[in-house]
Scaffold this active site. Structure first.
Site, PDB file in Angstrom:
ATOM      1  N   HIS A 138       0.860  -1.188   0.000  1.00  0.00           N
ATOM      2  CA  HIS A 138       0.000   0.000   0.000  1.00  0.00           C
ATOM      3  C   HIS A 138       0.892   1.232   0.000  1.00  0.00           C
ATOM      4  O   HIS A 138       1.739   1.409   0.883  1.00  0.00           O
ATOM      5  CB  HIS A 138      -0.900   0.002   1.228  1.00  0.00           C
ATOM      6  CG  HIS A 138      -1.744   1.235   1.361  1.00  0.00           C
ATOM      7  ND1 HIS A 138      -2.746   1.548   0.462  1.00  0.00           N
ATOM      8  CD2 HIS A 138      -1.724   2.235   2.262  1.00  0.00           C
ATOM      9  CE1 HIS A 138      -3.314   2.680   0.817  1.00  0.00           C
ATOM     10  NE2 HIS A 138      -2.714   3.117   1.915  1.00  0.00           N
ATOM     11  N   GLY A 198      -1.913  11.619   3.502  1.00  0.00           N
ATOM     12  CA  GLY A 198      -1.636  12.596   2.455  1.00  0.00           C
ATOM     13  C   GLY A 198      -0.739  12.109   1.336  1.00  0.00           C
ATOM     14  O   GLY A 198      -0.140  12.917   0.617  1.00  0.00           O
ATOM     15  N   ASP A 242      -2.019   4.004  -4.465  1.00  0.00           N
ATOM     16  CA  ASP A 242      -2.785   3.136  -3.556  1.00  0.00           C
ATOM     17  C   ASP A 242      -2.215   1.722  -3.457  1.00  0.00           C
ATOM     18  O   ASP A 242      -1.885   1.257  -2.371  1.00  0.00           O
ATOM     19  CB  ASP A 242      -4.258   3.079  -3.962  1.00  0.00           C
ATOM     20  CG  ASP A 242      -5.101   2.428  -2.889  1.00  0.00           C
ATOM     21  OD1 ASP A 242      -4.990   2.837  -1.719  1.00  0.00           O
ATOM     22  OD2 ASP A 242      -5.851   1.488  -3.206  1.00  0.00           O
TER      23      ASP A 242
END
Length: 317
Positions: free
Chosen positions: A138, A158, A177
């Protein structure tokens, strides 16, 4: 483990299918390649039959000197039920005995116009990339001045917003992501994006944006070697953060240790600029320029000078 079939080689390298069309869906179980020179002499005790077999000029020259009966016998033994395919290099003429054996056993017989060493090199690189160790992390992967920076951190810290600012500053997005990582060498990690979210960036409050559509093809790339990991974390007043840069941390991804830095996040900090400078500083370190070590050397030299002055009783006041 990746699924690789013989037909993938046809599509990737534009090889000529000579025989054994019925076996194009045979699967590879390893990336190793064999050049069966010893086997053509009749010694098959350690024949690696599950590997891709490549016959070059040396092997075929010897094969053509055998009698017809020997060529038939060797061809039948080369073509097993788990042999993925046989590749002939240099566009050479193929003995009819080998063609017949491949047709009978449904072992694809392919031909390439290139030299043997080039064929072996390209096929090896292709198969090793397909069978390389794989994991998913991730984070966000960005190409900053040629440095592959993997930005990690908790959800909502962020990362995507920082990546968007970096893209606006002229850098290139690789993945957002979810980052797919392959270890293509003992010290080389290649990151890419899943096909579903390639070129896409999720910004809370805006939703999904297409980076390539908004900023052009120069703002994205399909894959990038991972050189540096920057972990974003919420600022902790009780934690001591590195202020000089002498401490060098690493993070192990698969079997590779990657340099890592921790950047605390709090209002007012321009993360994009910080990460951009961190990548530039990382490049300088690889070129042998280390600002932290230079500062430490200056400090040590100044302390030594002060100590020498005191020892000599020199008073500068």
């Amino acid at each position: 483990m990746a699924k690789v079939q013989t037909k993938d080689l046809l599509e990737q390298f534009k090889l000529e299918l000579v025989a054994g069309e019925g076996g194009l869906e045979r699967e590879f179980i390893m990336s190793d390649i064999s050049r069966p020179g010893v086997e053509l002499t009749g010694y098959f005790r350690y024949y690696p039959k599950a590997r891709l077999q490549v016959l070059g000029k040396t092997e075929l020259s010897y094969f053509n000197e055998l009698s017809s009966e020997e060529r038939i016998e060797r061809s039948n033994r080369l073509c097993t039920d788990i042999t993925p395919c046989i590749v002939i290099s240099r566009g050479m003429d193929i003995p009819v005995e080998l063609i017949n054996a491949c047709d009978e056993s449904d072992v694809p017989l392919l031909r390439s116009p290139y030299k043997t060493t080039r064929v072996v090199s390209r096929l090896t690189n292709f198969l090793e990339a397909k069978f390389a160790p794989f994991t998913t992390m991730h984070g966000v992967l960005v190409d900053i001045h040629g440095v592959g920076v993997l930005i990690t951190g908790q959800s909502g810290v962020g990362k995507s917003e920082t990546a968007l600012e970096l893209v606006k500053r002229g850098h290139r997005l690789v993945a957002d992501d979810s980052v797919e990582i392959r270890q293509e060498d003992y010290d080389r990690l290649i990151g890419s994006s899943p096909d579903l979210i390639e070129h896409l960036l999720e910004i809370r409050g805006l939703g999904i944006i297409n980076v390539m559509t908004l900023f052009g093809a120069s703002a994205v790339r399909s894959l990038k070697k991972i050189d540096y990991v920057i972990n974003l974390e919420s600022w902790d007043e009780k934690k001591q953060y590195d202020r000089i840069g002498m401490d060098e941390e690493t993070i192990k991804i698969i079997d590779v240790d990657i340099p890592k830095a921790i950047v605390p996040v709090r209002p007012g900090r321009n993360l994009a600029v910080i990460i951009e400078v961190a990548a530039m500083n990382f490049r300088l370190k690889r070129l042998g320029v280390n600002a932290a070590e230079e500062f430490s050397s200056r400090l040590t030299k100044m302390i030594d000078q002060e100590k020498t002055s005191v020892d000599k009783g020199v008073d500068y006041d």
